[in-house]
Design an enzyme around this catalytic site. Structure first.
Site, PDB file in Angstrom:
ATOM      1  N   ARG A 298      31.184  21.799 -32.238  1.00  0.00           N
ATOM      2  CA  ARG A 298      32.076  22.958 -32.233  1.00  0.00           C
ATOM      3  C   ARG A 298      32.968  22.941 -30.989  1.00  0.00           C
ATOM      4  O   ARG A 298      34.144  23.296 -31.058  1.00  0.00           O
ATOM      5  CB  ARG A 298      31.259  24.245 -32.308  1.00  0.00           C
TER       6      ARG A 298
ATOM      7  N   ARG B 149      42.233  29.259 -35.890  1.00  0.00           N
ATOM      8  CA  ARG B 149      41.444  28.289 -35.140  1.00  0.00           C
ATOM      9  C   ARG B 149      42.078  26.906 -35.145  1.00  0.00           C
ATOM     10  O   ARG B 149      41.523  25.962 -34.578  1.00  0.00           O
ATOM     11  CB  ARG B 149      40.088  28.191 -35.811  1.00  0.00           C
TER      12      ARG B 149
ATOM     13  N   ARG C 251      21.585  31.156 -25.527  1.00  0.00           N
ATOM     14  CA  ARG C 251      21.706  31.962 -26.742  1.00  0.00           C
ATOM     15  C   ARG C 251      20.829  31.388 -27.858  1.00  0.00           C
ATOM     16  O   ARG C 251      20.238  32.119 -28.633  1.00  0.00           O
ATOM     17  CB  ARG C 251      23.174  32.007 -27.191  1.00  0.00           C
TER      18      ARG C 251
ATOM     19  N   ARG D 267      20.500  31.169 -33.475  1.00  0.00           N
ATOM     20  CA  ARG D 267      21.558  30.952 -34.475  1.00  0.00           C
ATOM     21  C   ARG D 267      21.474  29.525 -34.992  1.00  0.00           C
ATOM     22  O   ARG D 267      21.331  28.590 -34.201  1.00  0.00           O
ATOM     23  CB  ARG D 267      22.926  31.215 -33.826  1.00  0.00           C
TER      24      ARG D 267
ATOM     25  N   LYS E  17      33.715  35.702 -26.089  1.00  0.00           N
ATOM     26  CA  LYS E  17      34.823  36.372 -26.781  1.00  0.00           C
ATOM     27  C   LYS E  17      34.325  37.396 -27.808  1.00  0.00           C
ATOM     28  O   LYS E  17      34.976  38.420 -28.008  1.00  0.00           O
ATOM     29  CB  LYS E  17      35.795  35.372 -27.404  1.00  0.00           C
TER      30      LYS E  17
HETATM   31  P1  ADP Z   1      31.588  29.988 -32.359  1.00  0.00           P
HETATM   32  O1  ADP Z   1      32.864  30.413 -31.704  1.00  0.00           O
HETATM   33  O2  ADP Z   1      30.395  30.093 -31.484  1.00  0.00           O
HETATM   34  O3  ADP Z   1      31.682  28.664 -33.049  1.00  0.00           O
HETATM   35  P2  ADP Z   1      32.127  31.801 -34.593  1.00  0.00           P
HETATM   36  O4  ADP Z   1      31.284  32.951 -34.977  1.00  0.00           O
HETATM   37  O5  ADP Z   1      33.506  32.074 -34.152  1.00  0.00           O
HETATM   38  O6  ADP Z   1      31.264  31.052 -33.502  1.00  0.00           O
HETATM   39  O7  ADP Z   1      32.222  30.755 -35.827  1.00  0.00           O
HETATM   40  C1  ADP Z   1      31.073  30.228 -36.437  1.00  0.00           C
HETATM   41  C2  ADP Z   1      31.459  29.253 -37.538  1.00  0.00           C
HETATM   42  O8  ADP Z   1      32.164  29.946 -38.578  1.00  0.00           O
HETATM   43  C3  ADP Z   1      32.387  28.108 -37.142  1.00  0.00           C
HETATM   44  O9  ADP Z   1      31.694  27.032 -36.568  1.00  0.00           O
HETATM   45  C4  ADP Z   1      32.975  27.739 -38.508  1.00  0.00           C
HETATM   46  O10 ADP Z   1      32.075  27.017 -39.304  1.00  0.00           O
HETATM   47  C5  ADP Z   1      33.161  29.110 -39.157  1.00  0.00           C
HETATM   48  N1  ADP Z   1      34.487  29.683 -38.852  1.00  0.00           N
HETATM   49  C6  ADP Z   1      34.734  30.789 -38.101  1.00  0.00           C
HETATM   50  N2  ADP Z   1      36.057  31.022 -38.016  1.00  0.00           N
HETATM   51  C7  ADP Z   1      36.668  30.047 -38.725  1.00  0.00           C
HETATM   52  C8  ADP Z   1      38.014  29.712 -38.993  1.00  0.00           C
HETATM   53  N3  ADP Z   1      39.037  30.444 -38.513  1.00  0.00           N
HETATM   54  N4  ADP Z   1      38.264  28.616 -39.756  1.00  0.00           N
HETATM   55  C9  ADP Z   1      37.278  27.883 -40.252  1.00  0.00           C
HETATM   56  N5  ADP Z   1      35.987  28.109 -40.013  1.00  0.00           N
HETATM   57  C10 ADP Z   1      35.668  29.188 -39.262  1.00  0.00           C
END
Ligand code: ADP
Length: 199
Positions: free
Chosen positions: A149, A93, A132, A138, A18
Site C-alpha cells: 500500500r 487515489r 495498529r 486490520r 488522515k
Molecule cells: P489505507 O490508507 O491505510 O490504505 P484506506 O482505508 O484508505 O486505508 O483504504 C483501504 C483499502 O481500500 C485500500 O488499500 C484499497 O484496497 C481500498 N481503497 C480505498 N480507497 C480506494 C480508492 N480510492 N481506489 C481504490 N481502492 C481504494
C-alpha cells in the site's frame, strides 16, 4: 466562502493519521467524511455483494477498480448531507480518479476548496501501522500489504498532488506531533483559506 461549502480532500500515506484527522476536521466544520476505505470495510463486514467483490483486493493491499470506486463515491456525494460540503478521505487515489472526480464536481458547478496533505516519513508510517496491526488487527495491516500500500501511495497517489498543487489548493501539514497539535495545524491552514466556522 463559508464553512458550510467546504469541499476538502485529505491525503497522506498509510499511517499518516488522515482518518483520525479527517473525522476531527469534519466535526469542526459540520460536514460528513467520505472515506472509501470505511465504505469498503463496512460492506465487507455486512457481507454485501460489493463487500464480497472487494474483500480479496483489500487484503492484498491493491486498489479497487477505478470505475467501481468512482460509482460509489458519486453515489455517496449525491446524498443530501454532502450537498453543503464534505471531506474526502482515500479518494481520489490516482490521477484517473482525479479526472473522474473533477468531471463529477464540475457537472455540479463545484470544485475542491483545499487539499490537506499530511506529511509523515515512511519509517514513521510503518511504525504506526505495525502498532495498529497489533491493536486493531486490520486484515490489510500485514507486513506485506503495508509495504504494498505504501508503494502504491508513492507511485500512484503522490502524483495527484501535482495536479492540485498547480491549482494552489494544497496545504502541506507536518503529520508528526500530537493529535491536537496536528488538528490545530490543519484548522489554521483552513482558516487561512477562510474555511472555518466562526469561533
Ligand atoms: P489505507 O490508507 O491505510 O490504505 P484506506 O482505508 O484508505 O486505508 O483504504 C483501504 C483499502 O481500500 C485500500 O488499500 C484499497 O484496497 C481500498 N481503497 C480505498 N480507497 C480506494 C480508492 N480510492 N481506489 C481504490 N481502492 C481504494
Amino acid at each position: 466562502m463559508n464553512a458550510a461549502s467546504a469541499r476538502l480532500l485529505i491525503v497522506g500515506p498509510q499511517g499518516s493519521g488522515k482518518g483520525t484527522q479527517g473525522v476531527r476536521i469534519a466535526e469542526a466544520l459540520g460536514i460528513p467524511v467520505v472515506s472509501t476505505g470505511d465504505i469498503f470495510r463496512a460492506n465487507i463486514k455486512g457481507g454485501t455483494e460489493l463487500g464480497q467483490q472487494v474483500t480479496a483486493i483489500l487484503d492484498r493491499g491493491d486498489l479497487v477498480p477505478d470505475e467501481l470506486t468512482g460509482d460509489i463515491v458519486r453515489d455517496r456525494l449525491s446524498q443530501e448531507d454532502a450537498a453543503g460540503g464534505f471531506i474526502l478521505d482515500g479518494y481520489p487515489r490516482n490521477t484517473a480518479q482525479v479526472g473522474h472526480l473533477e468531471e463529477f464536481l464540475a457537472s455540479r458547478g463545484e470544485a475542491l476548496d483545499a487539499v490537506i496533505l499530511l506529511d509523515v516519513p515512511r519509517e514513521e508510517s510503518i511504525e504506526r501501522l505495525t502498532l495498529r496491526a497489533q491493536e486493531q488487527g486490520r486484515s490489510d495491516d500485514t507486513e506485506e500489504a503495508i509495504a504494498h500500500r505504501l508503494d502504491i501511495y508513492e507511485k500512484e497517489t503522490a502524483p495527484i498532488l501535482a495536479v492540485y498543487g498547480d491549482r494552489g489548493i494544497v496545504d502541506r501539514i507536518d503529520g508528526v506531533g500530537s493529535l491536537d497539535e496536528i488538528t490545530e495545524r490543519i484548522t489554521a491552514a483552513l482558516r487561512a483559506r477562510g474555511l472555518t466556522l466562526a469561533a
